[in-house]
Design a protein around this motif. Structure first.
Motif, mmCIF file in Angstrom:
data_model
loop_
_atom_site.group_PDB
_atom_site.id
_atom_site.type_symbol
_atom_site.label_atom_id
_atom_site.label_comp_id
_atom_site.label_asym_id
_atom_site.label_seq_id
_atom_site.Cartn_x
_atom_site.Cartn_y
_atom_site.Cartn_z
ATOM 1 N N ALA A 138 0.830 -1.209 0.000
ATOM 2 C CA ALA A 138 0.000 0.000 0.000
ATOM 3 C C ALA A 138 0.860 1.253 0.000
ATOM 4 C CB ALA A 138 -0.929 -0.012 1.213
ATOM 5 N N GLU A 139 1.976 1.217 0.724
ATOM 6 C CA GLU A 139 2.890 2.368 0.737
ATOM 7 C C GLU A 139 3.506 2.592 -0.641
ATOM 8 O OE1 GLU A 139 5.645 1.436 3.782
ATOM 9 O OE2 GLU A 139 4.201 1.719 5.423
ATOM 10 N N ALA A 140 3.880 1.500 -1.313
ATOM 11 C CA ALA A 140 4.462 1.629 -2.654
ATOM 12 C C ALA A 140 3.438 2.165 -3.645
ATOM 13 C CB ALA A 140 5.004 0.274 -3.109
ATOM 14 N N LEU A 141 2.213 1.658 -3.582
ATOM 15 C CA LEU A 141 1.170 2.133 -4.493
ATOM 16 C C LEU A 141 0.795 3.579 -4.197
ATOM 17 C CD1 LEU A 141 -1.090 -1.048 -4.602
ATOM 18 C CD2 LEU A 141 0.279 -0.118 -6.476
ATOM 19 N N ALA A 142 0.835 3.976 -2.924
ATOM 20 C CA ALA A 142 0.564 5.373 -2.571
ATOM 21 C C ALA A 142 1.619 6.286 -3.185
ATOM 22 C CB ALA A 142 0.539 5.528 -1.056
ATOM 23 N N TRP A 143 2.856 5.870 -3.129
ATOM 24 C CA TRP A 143 3.931 6.654 -3.770
ATOM 25 C C TRP A 143 3.686 6.765 -5.279
ATOM 26 C CZ3 TRP A 143 7.278 4.629 -7.510
ATOM 27 C CH2 TRP A 143 8.283 5.500 -7.942
ATOM 28 N N LEU A 144 3.287 5.652 -5.894
ATOM 29 C CA LEU A 144 3.037 5.657 -7.333
ATOM 30 C C LEU A 144 1.904 6.621 -7.684
ATOM 31 C CD1 LEU A 144 3.527 4.362 -10.144
ATOM 32 C CD2 LEU A 144 1.799 2.659 -9.532
ATOM 33 N N MET A 145 0.803 6.563 -6.955
ATOM 34 C CA MET A 145 -0.354 7.400 -7.271
ATOM 35 C C MET A 145 -0.094 8.868 -6.959
ATOM 36 S SD MET A 145 -2.482 5.318 -8.558
ATOM 37 C CE MET A 145 -4.203 5.675 -8.428
ATOM 38 N N ARG A 203 0.114 11.023 -10.042
ATOM 39 C CA ARG A 203 -0.569 12.240 -9.569
ATOM 40 C C ARG A 203 -2.061 12.214 -9.937
ATOM 41 N NH1 ARG A 203 3.444 16.152 -8.460
ATOM 42 N NH2 ARG A 203 2.047 17.898 -8.836
ATOM 43 N N LEU A 204 -2.665 11.034 -9.767
ATOM 44 C CA LEU A 204 -4.057 10.831 -10.153
ATOM 45 C C LEU A 204 -4.994 11.658 -9.281
ATOM 46 C CD1 LEU A 204 -5.861 9.105 -12.062
ATOM 47 C CD2 LEU A 204 -6.065 7.475 -10.180
ATOM 48 N N MET A 216 -2.455 13.799 1.591
ATOM 49 C CA MET A 216 -2.777 13.187 0.302
ATOM 50 C C MET A 216 -2.118 11.819 0.170
ATOM 51 S SD MET A 216 -2.931 16.146 -2.643
ATOM 52 C CE MET A 216 -1.488 17.089 -2.139
ATOM 53 N N LYS A 217 -0.859 11.748 0.535
ATOM 54 C CA LYS A 217 -0.145 10.482 0.401
ATOM 55 C C LYS A 217 -0.681 9.456 1.389
ATOM 56 C CE LYS A 217 4.484 8.868 -0.646
ATOM 57 N NZ LYS A 217 5.890 9.299 -0.838
ATOM 58 N N GLN A 218 -0.976 9.883 2.605
ATOM 59 C CA GLN A 218 -1.551 8.979 3.601
ATOM 60 C C GLN A 218 -2.921 8.478 3.165
ATOM 61 O OE1 GLN A 218 -1.503 11.459 7.075
ATOM 62 N NE2 GLN A 218 0.541 10.798 7.710
ATOM 63 N N MET A 219 -3.681 9.337 2.487
ATOM 64 C CA MET A 219 -5.000 8.928 1.994
ATOM 65 C C MET A 219 -4.868 7.781 1.003
ATOM 66 S SD MET A 219 -7.595 10.885 -0.571
ATOM 67 C CE MET A 219 -6.423 10.449 -1.879
ATOM 68 N N TRP A 220 -3.926 7.897 0.052
ATOM 69 C CA TRP A 220 -3.756 6.831 -0.930
ATOM 70 C C TRP A 220 -3.325 5.529 -0.246
ATOM 71 C CZ3 TRP A 220 -6.030 6.901 -5.256
ATOM 72 C CH2 TRP A 220 -6.182 8.074 -5.999
ATOM 73 N N ARG A 221 -2.439 5.621 0.738
ATOM 74 C CA ARG A 221 -2.031 4.415 1.462
ATOM 75 C C ARG A 221 -3.242 3.772 2.133
ATOM 76 N NH1 ARG A 221 -1.026 2.585 6.565
ATOM 77 N NH2 ARG A 221 0.709 1.098 6.801
ATOM 78 N N HIS A 222 -4.055 4.610 2.755
ATOM 79 C CA HIS A 222 -5.236 4.085 3.432
ATOM 80 C C HIS A 222 -6.174 3.396 2.455
ATOM 81 C CE1 HIS A 222 -8.883 3.818 5.801
ATOM 82 N NE2 HIS A 222 -9.511 4.513 4.873
ATOM 83 N N LEU A 223 -6.411 3.988 1.294
ATOM 84 C CA LEU A 223 -7.354 3.414 0.329
ATOM 85 C C LEU A 223 -6.871 2.060 -0.182
ATOM 86 C CD1 LEU A 223 -8.456 6.529 -1.783
ATOM 87 C CD2 LEU A 223 -9.664 5.411 0.089
ATOM 88 N N PHE A 224 -5.585 1.961 -0.514
ATOM 89 C CA PHE A 224 -5.068 0.685 -1.009
ATOM 90 C C PHE A 224 -5.045 -0.364 0.097
ATOM 91 C CE2 PHE A 224 -3.080 3.354 -4.400
ATOM 92 C CZ PHE A 224 -3.665 2.702 -5.472
#
Length: 317
Positions: free
Chosen positions: A36-43, A48-49, A74-82
Motif C-alpha cells: 500500500a505504501e508503494a502504491l501510494a507513492w506511485l499514485m 498524480r491521479l 494526500m499520500k496517507q490517503m492513498w495508502r489508506h485506500l489501497f
C-alpha cells in the motif's frame, strides 16, 4: 459493441479481480502494508491521479493548513485506500465471532446497540471514511443484519461477487435505483437501513454546510428517519494507527424522532445534524476520508439565482 463481446470483457475483468484478490489473500498483512505504501507513492508522486481534486477538497476543508500538511495527508490517503482494499480481501478469513476482538475496538457502542436493537425501523449513517465496508460486515458478525442502498456496478459479475461478500454475514444490498418497495419492506418490518450520508445529490439536494462550504446532500437520508420515526445513529469506522485491519467502530451520536421534545423534525435540520457529526469524525483522522470524490459541486439554488440577478439587473446609483 455486440452483447457477447461486452459479456466476455466483463467476465475477463471479473476473473482478473478474483485472481488479484486471491493473491492479496495469500500475502501476509505486513506485506500488504508495504504494498500500500508503494502504491501510494506511485499514485501521489508519479501518476498524480486526481491530484487537483484532492488538493481543492483539502483547501476547502482545511484552509489554514500548510502545503506540507496537505501533501502528507494526500499520500496517507492513498495508502489508506489501497490498504483498505487488502483488508476487505482478508476480512472474511480473519474477522469472525470468536476473533473480532483481535481486530476491532468498540467505542460508545451503547449508542449503536440502543439504536439497532430498538423496536421498529432503524437507520445507521456513515461516510466514505475509514473502512465503512468493515462496519456493515461487523454488525453482521454480531448477528445484526442490515440493508444498504448502493449503486449497482456496471459489471454484473463483479457486482454479484461484491454483494456476496457483503452478504456473507448479513449485510444485504439494495439497488440505488428502483428499490423504493424494498426499502419500504425493510423499514416497515423493523429492519436496519445503513446509508452513506456524504454523497453529492445534485442541485435538488438538501444544501448544508460541510467543512464551512455548502454541499448538496440526499434528502432521502433524513426522510427515512423522519417518515418512519426511525431511531438513527451516526457511526465512524476509524483505523487505529497504521496497522492493517486494526479499527475502532464508534457510535458518534444518536437521535430518536419518537422522543419527547425532538427538535430535528425537518429535513434541513436533521441533514445538518448528521453532516456535522460526520465532519467531526473526519476531522479526527482526515487522511482516512475519500478526498478523491467531488463533495462540493455547484452552488445552492438561492445563490445561483442571486448571482443571475446581479448579472442581469442594473445596479442602483
Amino acid at each position: 459493441m455486440p452483447p457477447f463481446m461486452r459479456t466476455a470483457i466483463d467476465y475477463a475483468a471479473y476473473l482478473c479481480l478474483r485472481g488479484t484478490i486471491a493473491l492479496v489473500q495469500a500475502l501476509p498483512l505486513s506485506i500488504c502494508e508495504r504494498g500500500a505504501e508503494a502504491l501510494a507513492w506511485l499514485m501521489h508522486d508519479v501518476l498524480r491521479l486526481r491530484r487537483r481534486v484532492v488538493e481543492n477538497n483539502l483547501a476547502i476543508a482545511f484552509p489554514n493548513w500548510s502545503d506540507a500538511q496537505r501533501e502528507r495527508t494526500m499520500k496517507q490517503m492513498w495508502r489508506h485506500l489501497f490498504l483498505m482494499v487488502a483488508e476487505i480481501a482478508h476480512t472474511p478469513r480473519k474477522v469472525h465471532r470468536t476473533t473480532w476482538r483481535d481486530w476491532i475496538e468498540l467505542d460508545r457502542d451503547d449508542l449503536i446497540l440502543q439504536t439497532v436493537l430498538a423496536d421498529g425501523p432503524k437507520v445507521v449513517i456513515s461516510a466514505h471514511y475509514g473502512n465503512f465496508e468493515l462496519g456493515g460486515y461487523v454488525l453482521g458478525v454480531f448477528g445484526l443484519p442490515t440493508h444498504t442502498i448502493a449503486r449497482t456496478l456496471d459489471n454484473r459479475f463483479v457486482d454479484r461477487y461484491v454483494n456476496e461478500f457483503r452478504g456473507r454475514t448479513g449485510q444485504f444490498i439494495l439497488p440505488k435505483t428502483g428499490s423504493r418497495d424494498d426499502v419500504e419492506r425493510v423499514l416497515s418490518g423493523g429492519g436496519v437501513l445503513t446509508l452513506l450520508g456524504d454523497q453529492h445529490a445534485g442541485p435538488k439536494g438538501c444544501w448544508v454546510d460541510f467543512f464551512g462550504k455548502p454541499a448538496s446532500t440526499h434528502k432521502a437520508v433524513s426522510l427515512f428517519t423522519l417518515s418512519y420515526a426511525a431511531p438513527t445513529v451516526v457511526v465512524g469506522v476509524q483505523r487505529r494507527g497504521d496497522a492493517a485491519l486494526k479499527y475502532r467502530i464508534s457510535g458518534v451520536d444518536a437521535v430518536d424522532p419518537r422522543a419527547e421534545g425532538f427538535e430535528l423534525g425537518t429535513t434541513p435540520l436533521l441533514t445538518e445534524w448528521f453532516t456535522r457529526r460526520l465532519e467531526e469524525v473526519i476531522r479526527r483522522e482526515p487522511a482516512q476520508y475519500w478526498w478523491v470524490h467531488r463533495r462540493w459541486k455547484g452552488e445552492p439554488p438561492s445563490r445561483r439565482k442571486a448571482t443571475s440577478k446581479d448579472k442581469t439587473e442594473p445596479q442602483a446609483v
